[in-house]
Enzyme design. Sequence first.
Site, PDB file in Angstrom:
ATOM      1  N   HIS A 167     -17.469  84.738 -20.000  1.00  0.00           N
ATOM      2  CA  HIS A 167     -16.180  85.439 -20.060  1.00  0.00           C
ATOM      3  C   HIS A 167     -16.391  86.800 -20.732  1.00  0.00           C
ATOM      4  CE1 HIS A 167     -12.101  86.514 -21.208  1.00  0.00           C
ATOM      5  NE2 HIS A 167     -11.715  85.728 -20.206  1.00  0.00           N
ATOM      6  N   GLU A 179     -13.537  88.917 -12.755  1.00  0.00           N
ATOM      7  CA  GLU A 179     -12.506  89.380 -13.679  1.00  0.00           C
ATOM      8  C   GLU A 179     -12.857  90.787 -14.160  1.00  0.00           C
ATOM      9  OE1 GLU A 179     -10.376  85.903 -15.709  1.00  0.00           O
ATOM     10  OE2 GLU A 179     -12.201  86.213 -16.824  1.00  0.00           O
TER      11      GLU A 179
HETATM   12  C1  PEP Z   1      -8.814  85.754 -18.894  1.00  0.00           C
HETATM   13  O1  PEP Z   1      -8.898  85.807 -20.106  1.00  0.00           O
HETATM   14  O2  PEP Z   1      -9.669  85.123 -18.227  1.00  0.00           O
HETATM   15  C2  PEP Z   1      -7.705  86.441 -18.241  1.00  0.00           C
HETATM   16  C3  PEP Z   1      -7.723  86.543 -16.950  1.00  0.00           C
HETATM   17  O3  PEP Z   1      -6.739  86.925 -19.064  1.00  0.00           O
HETATM   18  P1  PEP Z   1      -5.341  87.612 -18.605  1.00  0.00           P
HETATM   19  O4  PEP Z   1      -4.768  86.741 -17.517  1.00  0.00           O
HETATM   20  O5  PEP Z   1      -4.511  87.619 -19.841  1.00  0.00           O
HETATM   21  O6  PEP Z   1      -5.664  88.965 -18.102  1.00  0.00           O
END
Ligand code: PEP
Length: 236
Positions: free
Chosen positions: A88, A157
């Site tokens: 992450h 992400e």
């Molecule tokens: C995450 O921490 O994996 C994430 C996607 O956070 P957020 O949805 O708050 O952007």
Amino acid sequence: MIIAANLKTNFTRKETNKYLEELESFVSSKNITQEVLVFPAMSSLDDNDTSIVTGAQNAYATKEGAFTGEIGLVHLEEFCIKTILIGHSERRHILGETQAELVTKFNYYKDLGFKIVFCVGEPLEKREAGKNEMMEYISSQYKGIDTEYENLIIAYEPVWAIGTGLTPTLQDIEEIHTELKVKSSAPLLYGGSVKVTNAKEVLALKNVDGILVGSAALYTEHFCSMIEYAQELEGK
Ligand code: PEP
């Protein structure tokens, strides 16, 4: 599809158990067949009787030992946890985990047959440096990872989208997912400011196999709506 909640450093054990009970009741009352995963804070892991699968947000690549502040396999086994989040961006960029450390962790939990949600994504400066540099950066995050591991799930992400309310355009998400699908046939989740207001559009995109949700998942009703959207889009 796979709908995952990263609860980060939120919810006590009591609150987490209540959350899981509410999710389970929703999932069973609506006959949801989607895969729902929840990653609670470390100290909120528990023996819960719900059918919702919980995973660890992190664990060290060890059974047990002298690794202050970390947990190991024995702590996960205590609660029959067989799912782990690795890579992450908050662990990469705030806690300073390197690709080499992530690879070690990946291999350790892979050898134990864990389901691994492995996160990749570029910081803003890499996005602004242009498509080639951005894709090269993301590719470097796949280095050393067995991309064909049968229990692998990848989450794309973008770092600049996490917790900021900013998201790439839908077209960008679809394009990047299509490129990342070439690197691995593992299910590919999108994460980064997914909210109840945009989840359906994101889930509907080609090559998006689910979502990883942070802040918005803290609202049970919102997270349940996202699960329901995924159910509606089954077989899209
Ligand atoms: C995450 O921490 O994996 C994430 C996607 O956070 P957020 O949805 O708050 O952007």
